[in-house]
Each structure stands twice: as C-alpha cells, then as structure tokens.
Design a protein around this motif. Structure first.
Motif, PDB file in Angstrom:
ATOM      1  N   GLU A   1      24.470  37.343  37.860  1.00 32.35           N
ATOM      2  CA  GLU A   1      25.709  37.554  38.614  1.00 32.35           C
ATOM      3  C   GLU A   1      25.620  38.818  39.461  1.00 32.35           C
ATOM      4  O   GLU A   1      26.145  38.870  40.584  1.00 32.35           O
ATOM      5  CB  GLU A   1      26.895  37.634  37.657  1.00 32.35           C
ATOM      6  CG  GLU A   1      27.249  36.321  36.992  1.00 32.35           C
ATOM      7  CD  GLU A   1      27.563  35.240  38.010  1.00 32.35           C
ATOM      8  OE1 GLU A   1      28.336  35.516  38.943  1.00 32.35           O
ATOM      9  OE2 GLU A   1      27.013  34.131  37.885  1.00 32.35           O
TER      10      GLU A   1
ATOM     11  N   SER B   1      22.913  36.174  27.340  1.00 31.43           N
ATOM     12  CA  SER B   1      24.191  36.456  28.002  1.00 31.43           C
ATOM     13  C   SER B   1      24.045  37.596  29.003  1.00 31.43           C
ATOM     14  O   SER B   1      24.582  37.540  30.119  1.00 31.43           O
ATOM     15  CB  SER B   1      25.247  36.803  26.951  1.00 31.43           C
ATOM     16  OG  SER B   1      26.451  37.224  27.553  1.00 31.43           O
TER      17      SER B   1
ATOM     18  N   ARG C   1      22.242  36.471  32.084  1.00 34.44           N
ATOM     19  CA  ARG C   1      23.165  35.746  32.967  1.00 34.44           C
ATOM     20  C   ARG C   1      24.021  36.722  33.761  1.00 34.44           C
ATOM     21  O   ARG C   1      24.323  36.501  34.932  1.00 34.44           O
ATOM     22  CB  ARG C   1      24.047  34.819  32.136  1.00 34.44           C
ATOM     23  CG  ARG C   1      23.325  33.562  31.650  1.00 34.44           C
ATOM     24  CD  ARG C   1      24.224  32.701  30.801  1.00 34.44           C
ATOM     25  NE  ARG C   1      23.550  31.488  30.392  1.00 34.44           N
ATOM     26  CZ  ARG C   1      23.823  30.814  29.291  1.00 34.44           C
ATOM     27  NH1 ARG C   1      24.776  31.251  28.470  1.00 34.44           N
ATOM     28  NH2 ARG C   1      23.172  29.709  28.993  1.00 34.44           N
ATOM     29  N   GLU C   2      24.399  37.815  33.094  1.00 34.69           N
ATOM     30  CA  GLU C   2      25.161  38.852  33.803  1.00 34.69           C
ATOM     31  C   GLU C   2      24.319  39.463  34.913  1.00 34.69           C
ATOM     32  O   GLU C   2      24.816  39.767  36.006  1.00 34.69           O
ATOM     33  CB  GLU C   2      25.603  39.927  32.815  1.00 34.69           C
ATOM     34  CG  GLU C   2      26.498  40.994  33.426  1.00 34.69           C
ATOM     35  CD  GLU C   2      26.950  42.021  32.409  1.00 34.69           C
ATOM     36  OE1 GLU C   2      27.333  43.136  32.827  1.00 34.69           O
ATOM     37  OE2 GLU C   2      26.930  41.727  31.203  1.00 34.69           O
TER      38      GLU C   2
END
Length: 222
Positions: free
Chosen positions: A73, A66, A69-70
């Motif tokens: 971004e 997670s 994935r951040e």
C-alpha cells in the motif's frame, strides 16, 4: 569565426527535479522502508522459531504477511504521488502512534494538546515523520521498555517529543556508520519547515527527541 568565450561563474545549475526527489525520498523512508524493515525482523524471528518447532511461528508469519501488504500500500501511495502529484490521505497522530506501536511491538503512552486541524500540511508531515523515526530508532537500536510521545500545538508552533527509556547513545557519533541515517533525514525534514530538532541521549539514559515546528507554511510571511 572565433568561438564565443565561455565564462565559468562557478554556479552549479539548479536541478528542477530536486524537490520532487526529496519528497519521494521522505515518502519512501517514512513508510515503505520502515514497514519492510519491521517485516524482515519479524521473518528473521520466525525462521529461528521454525527451527525449534515453536507453534506460534504461524502467528508471526501472518503478522509479517500483513506488514508486507502494508508495504504494498505504501508503494501504491508513492505511485499516486508520481501519477497525480498529490499526497495520499494523511493519518491522524493517534493513528500514527498506534500504527508504529503495533509495527515495532513497543508499548507507548501519548498525549495530544491543542488544535491540530489548524496545522499546515507540511508541518504535520514533519511532525509525524519525527514520531515514526523516533519509534523506528528506538526499536532498532535502544531496546526500550516504553516510548512516550507528546504533541503540543499552540498558536505559533507545534512541539513533538519522543522519549524512550532504552540504552541511549552518543548523539555526536550518530551517523551512517552506526545505522542512524534516519536521524539525519529527520533533521533535514524538520529544517525544511524552518523547525529545530533537539536530540538528547547518553548511554544507559535513554533518548529524547524534541522537534519545534513553527506554524508558518513555507513562503508565507510571519
């Protein structure tokens, strides 16, 4: 024909790209670097748990995925700055504190006073940078039980305080050699909006960062 005489005035040429380089360095450090660092620490913990057959390793792996994935971004946000010359939507102070609390697994208390809607963008970016870096330094170096954040916005300035009850350090010794590169970058960030940063710490007594940021945009008259 003789060549014209070149006079060296001793003035280095100004690099027109320097402000953009600095802005991108801040964007990468405040977001991407911290997310990746937290992910690496989580994966390192996961590898040790896997060796002992711990069943909660899968949860840690999902957390690390997670965060990566951040990080992706964050990379997209930096690319947006490059492509469109604009910053992505800025999170609120509450969102910033919640985000770094989850990222670094640190319990925190925080309070916000005053009207933050009136704070100029560059000043707010400096304020959130102090919060992010304060948490990151506490998690990586201090081993605190809790972090306390206080933000107070008045008519003339914003004051940001980040305090931990960790092991502390000697501020005069903090530098690249002891892993506090982010502290120097934070000082630069605060100075660019004409603010001041006070670092108070001592071994065994925790650390307190206090940034005082004037509510005047660069180039504006008082």
């Amino acid at each position: 024909m003789s060549r014209p005489k070149v006079v060296d005035l001793g003035v280095a040429p100004t690099d027109p790209l320097e402000p953009e380089r600095t802005r991108l360095a801040y964007a990468i450090h405040d977001g991407l670097t911290q997310v990746v660092t937290a992910s690496v620490l989580e994966l390192d913990w996961l590898s040790r748990q896997a060796e002992t057959g711990r069943t909660d390793a899968a949860d840690a792996l999902r957390t690390a995925v997670s965060w990566l994935r951040e990080a992706l971004e964050e990379i997209r946000g930096v690319l947006a700055i490059l492509a469109a010359d604009r910053d992505p939507n800025s999170p609120s102070i509450d969102e910033v504190v919640r985000g770094v609390t989850e990222r670094w697994h640190l319990p925190a208390t925080w309070s916000i006073e005053g009207d933050l809607a009136a704070v100029p963008g560059p000043v707010m970016e400096a304020a959130t940078s102090v919060i992010r870096e304060g948490f990151a330094n506490a998690a990586k170096h201090a081993e605190p039980g809790e972090v306390d954040v206080r933000v107070h916005a008045s008519r003339g300035a914003v004051e940001v305080s980040v305090q931990d009850n960790g092991r502390g350090f000697h501020p005069e010794e903090a530098g690249d050699t002891v892993g506090h590169l982010g502290l120097e970058m934070m000082r630069r960030r605060v100075a660019e909006v004409n603010g001041t940063l006070d670092v108070r710490s001592a071994p065994g007594r925790g650390t307190r960062l206090v940034a005082r940021l004037p509510m005047i945009e660069q180039g504006a008259s008082p």
